[in-house]
Design a protein around this motif. Structure first.
Motif, PDB file in Angstrom:
ATOM      1  N   PHE A 102      -0.282 -15.112   6.749  1.00 13.27           N
ATOM      2  CA  PHE A 102       0.064 -16.288   6.119  1.00 13.27           C
ATOM      3  C   PHE A 102      -0.582 -16.438   4.664  1.00 13.27           C
ATOM      4  O   PHE A 102      -1.360 -15.602   4.401  1.00 13.27           O
ATOM      5  N   THR A 103      -0.280 -17.180   3.946  1.00  9.07           N
ATOM      6  CA  THR A 103      -0.653 -17.285   2.259  1.00  9.07           C
ATOM      7  C   THR A 103      -0.857 -18.771   2.156  1.00  9.07           C
ATOM      8  O   THR A 103      -0.358 -19.741   2.462  1.00  9.07           O
ATOM      9  N   ASP A 104      -1.678 -19.113   1.106  1.00  4.36           N
ATOM     10  CA  ASP A 104      -1.880 -20.370   0.389  1.00  4.36           C
ATOM     11  C   ASP A 104      -1.679 -20.239  -1.134  1.00  4.36           C
ATOM     12  O   ASP A 104      -1.847 -21.047  -1.820  1.00  4.36           O
ATOM     13  N   GLU A 105      -1.168 -19.202  -1.440  1.00  4.14           N
ATOM     14  CA  GLU A 105      -0.582 -18.716  -2.613  1.00  4.14           C
ATOM     15  C   GLU A 105      -1.254 -18.519  -3.591  1.00  4.14           C
ATOM     16  O   GLU A 105      -1.184 -18.394  -4.988  1.00  4.14           O
ATOM     17  N   THR A 106      -2.938 -18.654  -3.458  1.00  5.67           N
ATOM     18  CA  THR A 106      -3.835 -17.980  -4.130  1.00  5.67           C
ATOM     19  C   THR A 106      -4.457 -16.628  -3.829  1.00  5.67           C
ATOM     20  O   THR A 106      -4.931 -16.143  -4.244  1.00  5.67           O
ATOM     21  N   SER A 107      -4.322 -16.716  -2.344  1.00  2.00           N
ATOM     22  CA  SER A 107      -4.709 -15.524  -1.578  1.00  2.00           C
ATOM     23  C   SER A 107      -3.916 -15.357  -0.299  1.00  2.00           C
ATOM     24  O   SER A 107      -2.997 -16.161  -0.219  1.00  2.00           O
ATOM     25  N   PHE A 108      -3.789 -14.205   0.185  1.00  2.00           N
ATOM     26  CA  PHE A 108      -3.078 -14.185   1.693  1.00  2.00           C
ATOM     27  C   PHE A 108      -4.213 -13.620   2.489  1.00  2.00           C
ATOM     28  O   PHE A 108      -4.870 -12.953   2.120  1.00  2.00           O
ATOM     29  N   VAL A 109      -3.885 -13.912   3.712  1.00  2.00           N
ATOM     30  CA  VAL A 109      -4.636 -13.326   5.009  1.00  2.00           C
ATOM     31  C   VAL A 109      -3.720 -12.835   5.864  1.00  2.00           C
ATOM     32  O   VAL A 109      -2.498 -13.098   6.223  1.00  2.00           O
ATOM     33  N   LEU A 110      -4.346 -11.562   6.500  1.00  2.96           N
ATOM     34  CA  LEU A 110      -3.587 -10.917   7.523  1.00  2.96           C
ATOM     35  C   LEU A 110      -4.597 -10.783   8.569  1.00  2.96           C
ATOM     36  O   LEU A 110      -5.809 -11.000   8.491  1.00  2.96           O
ATOM     37  N   GLN A 111      -4.090 -10.969   9.884  1.00  2.00           N
ATOM     38  CA  GLN A 111      -4.658 -11.151  11.169  1.00  2.00           C
ATOM     39  C   GLN A 111      -4.379 -10.077  12.121  1.00  2.00           C
ATOM     40  O   GLN A 111      -3.196  -9.889  12.160  1.00  2.00           O
ATOM     41  N   SER A 112      -5.371  -9.447  12.893  1.00  2.00           N
ATOM     42  CA  SER A 112      -5.078  -8.594  13.556  1.00  2.00           C
ATOM     43  C   SER A 112      -5.756  -8.667  14.710  1.00  2.00           C
ATOM     44  O   SER A 112      -6.965  -8.634  15.000  1.00  2.00           O
ATOM     45  N   GLU A 113      -5.039  -8.373  16.203  1.00  2.00           N
ATOM     46  CA  GLU A 113      -6.096  -8.386  17.446  1.00  2.00           C
ATOM     47  C   GLU A 113      -6.364  -7.099  17.964  1.00  2.00           C
ATOM     48  O   GLU A 113      -5.671  -6.197  18.051  1.00  2.00           O
ATOM     49  N   GLY A 114      -7.679  -7.093  17.683  1.00  6.39           N
ATOM     50  CA  GLY A 114      -8.270  -5.917  18.497  1.00  6.39           C
ATOM     51  C   GLY A 114      -8.430  -4.706  17.410  1.00  6.39           C
ATOM     52  O   GLY A 114      -9.030  -3.636  17.640  1.00  6.39           O
ATOM     53  N   ASP A 115      -7.856  -4.696  16.339  1.00  4.00           N
ATOM     54  CA  ASP A 115      -7.585  -3.701  15.359  1.00  4.00           C
ATOM     55  C   ASP A 115      -8.341  -3.832  13.980  1.00  4.00           C
ATOM     56  O   ASP A 115      -7.975  -4.965  13.474  1.00  4.00           O
ATOM     57  N   ALA A 116      -9.346  -3.376  13.629  1.00  2.00           N
ATOM     58  CA  ALA A 116     -10.224  -3.604  12.462  1.00  2.00           C
ATOM     59  C   ALA A 116      -9.427  -3.103  11.252  1.00  2.00           C
ATOM     60  O   ALA A 116     -10.218  -3.149  10.313  1.00  2.00           O
ATOM     61  N   ARG A 117      -8.312  -2.430  11.351  1.00  2.00           N
ATOM     62  CA  ARG A 117      -7.589  -1.698  10.101  1.00  2.00           C
ATOM     63  C   ARG A 117      -6.346  -2.575   9.892  1.00  2.00           C
ATOM     64  O   ARG A 117      -5.778  -3.384  10.916  1.00  2.00           O
ATOM     65  N   CYS A 118      -5.843  -2.696   8.530  1.00  2.00           N
ATOM     66  CA  CYS A 118      -4.669  -3.257   8.111  1.00  2.00           C
ATOM     67  C   CYS A 118      -3.906  -2.336   7.621  1.00  2.00           C
ATOM     68  O   CYS A 118      -4.500  -1.712   6.869  1.00  2.00           O
ATOM     69  N   ASP A 119      -2.765  -2.861   7.253  1.00  2.00           N
ATOM     70  CA  ASP A 119      -1.999  -1.934   6.252  1.00  2.00           C
ATOM     71  C   ASP A 119      -0.579  -2.854   5.987  1.00  2.00           C
ATOM     72  O   ASP A 119      -0.164  -3.649   6.730  1.00  2.00           O
ATOM     73  N   PHE A 120      -0.286  -2.900   4.593  1.00  2.00           N
ATOM     74  CA  PHE A 120       0.874  -3.532   4.161  1.00  2.00           C
ATOM     75  C   PHE A 120       1.576  -2.807   2.777  1.00  2.00           C
ATOM     76  O   PHE A 120       0.958  -2.052   2.238  1.00  2.00           O
ATOM     77  N   SER A 121       2.658  -3.094   2.867  1.00  2.00           N
ATOM     78  CA  SER A 121       3.448  -2.759   1.501  1.00  2.00           C
ATOM     79  C   SER A 121       3.793  -4.079   0.730  1.00  2.00           C
ATOM     80  O   SER A 121       4.401  -5.031   1.388  1.00  2.00           O
ATOM     81  N   ALA A 122       4.148  -3.792  -0.706  1.00  2.00           N
ATOM     82  CA  ALA A 122       4.254  -4.973  -1.458  1.00  2.00           C
ATOM     83  C   ALA A 122       5.450  -4.563  -2.584  1.00  2.00           C
ATOM     84  O   ALA A 122       5.694  -3.305  -3.073  1.00  2.00           O
ATOM     85  N   PHE A 123       6.557  -5.418  -2.226  1.00  2.00           N
ATOM     86  CA  PHE A 123       7.855  -5.241  -3.297  1.00  2.00           C
ATOM     87  C   PHE A 123       8.026  -6.333  -3.988  1.00  2.00           C
ATOM     88  O   PHE A 123       8.126  -7.403  -3.419  1.00  2.00           O
ATOM     89  N   PRO A 124       8.367  -6.454  -5.249  1.00  3.54           N
ATOM     90  CA  PRO A 124       7.663  -5.247  -6.250  1.00  3.54           C
ATOM     91  C   PRO A 124       6.303  -5.141  -6.057  1.00  3.54           C
ATOM     92  O   PRO A 124       5.594  -6.025  -5.681  1.00  3.54           O
TER      93      PRO A 124
END
Length: 831
Positions: A620-642
């Motif tokens: 989710f995002t509030d347009e000044t920052s964004f948040v990822l959440q994950s159950e049980g995994d302390a790692r995250c990954d994402f891609s951004a376009f552009p």
């Protein structure tokens, strides 16, 4: 195998005669041609007889309505609306949940004002904490969300007395123009008016609508239209002047012509039904070319026919799930709710409203528990606390699979709903004769006479629909005829989708696509259109072959075919754009995403421009920052376009970035938590007696099983769970206790205080512990489970039916797991 890189043409090549078609279909097979005649004159919007309140805001923005659709600042508007009951969610969780809904493309929040939650004791109104309507609406406005407030006074909503306080029932008849009743309603409405003062549309506030009553069909002295009109007048007199006044339109509803707007709905199952077996196929999966009522919403007193009027087809209660009842416990899958979307849009719906979109929990009552029950004269028993509803966002904020599937449709509506709203519905030459008729393909077209969308559904909950072999759609338009696709395809059982035709893409035209239009963003003055690949259907774009048009696709086959340029064998993902341009113009780009990539892609403004972020984590995002959440995994990954201009910082963790060009890939991590806990069995269960049946009703002559009362839990098996107290940190959003058990009903308590409860439907029971930390103190949690009798007259899905062996009852806590939900907050650093 997908061909890539140098194996594929990067330019337009001549049409080749192939011995075997590209889709592998044997030549000469007869196509099943589905004809849809869209040559008839498109519907023209005309003025509506409906007259609401003030349509213009103080800053000059205007909401309008005609016979076909709503307008926003005179532009056609087809919004997405989701139900969120503020009084069923702790107030410190509201903002995050609203941001999740907005990030999924929801534009309007609908909410009940539940009378018993605010005035359980006569004269003692409570608008504090989770009951603070004003603050909730202010938060909606802060984040650009509109609000429709459903003020009742009777709301149903699976609440005790349908939302009426007990004291009100003792004073006079209700739901009529009885003077004593209306005096109490006037006091309640005055309180709501005070809460919403300054927050209405006319004052530049977010509240654009009011729903009066709910499922109201009473006719007679002091009832009927006179009552709805009296409620509307009372609302206006108490300051509730809004553009839109609505009533629910099913069950033979009372709808004063010109005074209110009917809203409709439909659910994937009917947990109020007496049956303890599978229900027959549901007409909510069948396009509706006459009438607007669907989804098991018929009653003995009601009618499936709804008069078409000069108001648009608006919905408010399309099931985002269903609430399990004691006697009927369906398990709703994501496709059960997502497949309804193309059906209702293809049936002409021009406001897509969910009930529920956000699950919740009943607040504690001062005098009684606040759930609907047969003991209080209502049709069903629901849990005392849980109102999860199997909604896209669960009662503890869990983003379910349905949340992602629905988001794909919402982004489409956010970007292209203005065009769709103006399009008329056209039925195929052959349509199903009943919800159980699977002999013909279920399809619809909405068109303005030139461009449009093809809607197809081959999914019906609980039924195995046939494969639609060798299928092709013939769409007859006033000045042309389309065959979609050019080569027939197979539509697998369970498929559902929306395909565009004759869609304008800048200066070019997409004749058709066999991929679903998803969303659009503009980068460097170039519009990029994203499409979702439909499983097991070869994705193909056919562009009108205009003079001077060129197509560049490094990872696709491009062929000229008469008046069209066909693009096929398309690689999916951000890194495989298709460029369409004329001369030196910027043109447009097309990007095909797989179903999984589209469901994992989130549209957001990060650095002053729009991006799509692809991640398997919750988002989710509030347009000044964004948040990822994950159950049980302390790692995250994402891609951004552009690519994002500027650096990102992961608060409380480490973030790495890779990639060049238009796509960057990020990986992050936060400190891992090792949460240990202990389980100890305190008591074995006793033998439970036969359950009781509730009384028969006029529309349900067969009584159904009643939920056990509080005294029955003396017979329950009981366990003690000791958990750590350090459940809060900057990188932990929540901690979920996930319990798998065999039995009937389970409760979670601390020191005798009920925290949550669950009617076992075979799915794991998940409890978010964050909101209970203030109540937990130093004491352990207690789980009580009542045994399930072999002969209990309760519906379970066949896949979840319990195995009793030679036992007359079963009860067992199979497993319990403590799962941290990690939070990855990304902040944007200045360049």
């Amino acid at each position: 195998m997908r061909l890539r890189g140098s194996q594929l043409a990067a330019y337009v090549v001549p049409f080749l005669l192939l011995a075997v078609p590209l889709d592998g279909r044997a030549s000469g097979a007869a196509a099943d041609s589905i004809t849809i005649d869209a040559r008839t004159a498109s519907q023209v919007p005309h003025p509506s007889s409906y007259h609401g309140g003030t349509l213009s805001s103080s800053s000059g923005h205007t909401i309008g309505i005609n016979s076909m659709y709503l307008t926003m600042d005179k532009r056609p508007w087809l919004p997405v609306m989701g139900e969120f009951h503020y009084s069923r969610v702790p107030e410190d969780e509201w903002e995050e949940e609203l941001l999740k809904m907005k990030s999924a493309g929801v534009q309007i929040i609908s909410t009940y004002v539940i009378w018993i939650h605010h005035e359980e004791i006569e004269g003692e109104f409570d608008w504090s904490g989770r009951k603070d309507l004003k603050r909730f609406v202010e938060l909606c406005g802060k984040h650009g969300l509109y609000v429709i407030v459903r003020i009742g006074p009777w709301t149903h909503g699976e609440v005790r007395n349908g939302g009426f306080p007990d004291w009100l029932l003792k004073k006079s008849p209700t739901r009529s123009n009885d003077p004593t009743y209306m005096a109490s309603v006037a006091t309640f409405y005055a309180q709501i008016g005070a809460q919403l003062k300054g927050l209405l549309w006319k004052d530049d506030g977010p509240v654009i609508g009011i729903q009066l009553e709910n499922e109201y069909a009473a006719r007679g002295p002091l009832q009927g239209e006179h009552h709805i009109l009296a409620l509307k007048k009372l609302a206006i007199n108490n300051g509730l002047d809004v553009p839109l006044y609505t009533v629910t339109g099913w069950d033979n509803a009372v709808v004063p012509h010109g005074e209110v707007l009917s809203v409709f709905g439909g659910y994937p199952d009917a947990p109020w039904d007496a049956s303890v077996t599978d229900l027959p196929p549901n007409d909510v999966y069948m396009f509706r070319f006459q009438g607007r009522v669907a989804g098991y919403m018929e009653t003995a007193a009601g009618s499936r026919k709804s008069a078409q009027s000069d108001t648009p087809f608006l919905t408010a209660e399309l099931g985002g799930g269903v609430q399990d009842t004691y006697h009927r416990r369906p398990v709703i899958e994501s496709d059960d709710v997502a497949a309804i979307v193309p059906v209702m849009l293809g049936s002409g719906a021009n406001l897509y409203g969910y009930y529920m979109f956000q699950g919740g929990q009943n607040p504690d009552g001062h005098l009684t528990s606040l759930q609907e029950s047969q003991a209080t004269g209502y049709p069903t028993d629901v849990p005392a606390k849980s109102y999860d509803f199997q909604a896209p966002l669960g009662q503890f904020g869990q983003e379910r699979t349905s949340f992602r599937k629905l988001k794909v449709f919402h982004y489409f509506l956010n970007d292209f709903g203005s065009e769709l709203a103006q399009m008329s519905v056209h039925a195929p030459v052959k349509t199903p004769q009943s919800p159980a008729d699977f002999s013909v393909v279920r399809a619809s077209v909405r068109s303005d006479g030139q461009q449009g969308f093809l809607f197809v559904n081959n999914y019906v909950r609980g039924a195995a629909t046939p494969v639609r072999s060798n299928t092709q759609f013939q769409i007859l338009l006033p000045r042309s005829e389309l065959r979609i696709p050019e080569k027939p395809i197979d539509i697998l059982s369970g498929a559902y989708f929306i395909w565009p035709f004759n869609l304008k893409l800048g200066d070019s035209t997409l004749k058709y696509s066999t991929a679903q239009l998803f969303t659009r963003i503009t980068t460097d003055d170039v519009d990029t259109y994203f499409f979702e690949e439909i499983p097991d259907i070869p994705a193909e774009f056919v562009i009108k072959n205009d003079p001077g048009l060129t197509v560049h696709a490094n990872d696709a086959i491009v062929q000229r075919r008469g008046e069209g340029i066909s693009i096929s064998r398309i690689a999916t993902g951000f890194d495989h754009p298709i460029q369409i341009r004329r001369g030196e113009e910027h043109g447009v780009r097309l990007i095909l995403l797989s179903g999984r990539e589209a469901e994992n892609a989130w549209k957001t403004s990060i650095d002053g421009s729009m991006h799509l972020l692809e991640t398997v984590q919750d988002f989710f995002t509030d347009e000044t920052s964004f948040v990822l959440q994950s159950e049980g995994d302390a790692r995250c990954d994402f891609s951004a376009f552009p690519s994002i201009h500027g650096d990102l910082k992961l608060v409380g963790g480490n973030l790495d970035v890779q990639g060049v060009g238009e796509t960057k890939h990020y990986t992050g991590s936060v400190p891992e938590e090792n949460l240990k806990f202990k389980i100890e069995k305190l008591r074995e269960a006793s033998e439970v007696p036969h359950g009781k049946l509730g009384p028969p009703l006029s529309w349900r002559p067969q009584g159904v099983a009643m939920a056990p009362d509080n005294a029955a839990f003396k017979l329950a098996a009981k366990w003690k769970i000791t958990i750590p107290r350090n459940l809060q940190s900057s990188t932990i959003s929540n901690v979920f206790l996930r319990i798998a058990y065999a039995g009937d009903v389970a409760r979670l308590s601390v020191d005798g205080d009920l925290l949550d409860d669950n009617f076992n439907n075979g799915s794991p029971w998940t409890i978010g512990l964050r909101r209970f930390i203030p109540k937990m103190g130093d004491g352990p949690l207690e789980v009580s489970i009542l045994p399930l009798r072999r002969d209990a007259p309760i519906f379970f899905e066949r896949r979840f039916k319990a195995s009793f062996d030679d036992k007359s009852q079963i009860v067992n806590l199979k497993s319990a797991t403590l799962i941290p939900q990690y939070k990855f907050r990304m902040e944007i650093l200045a360049k």
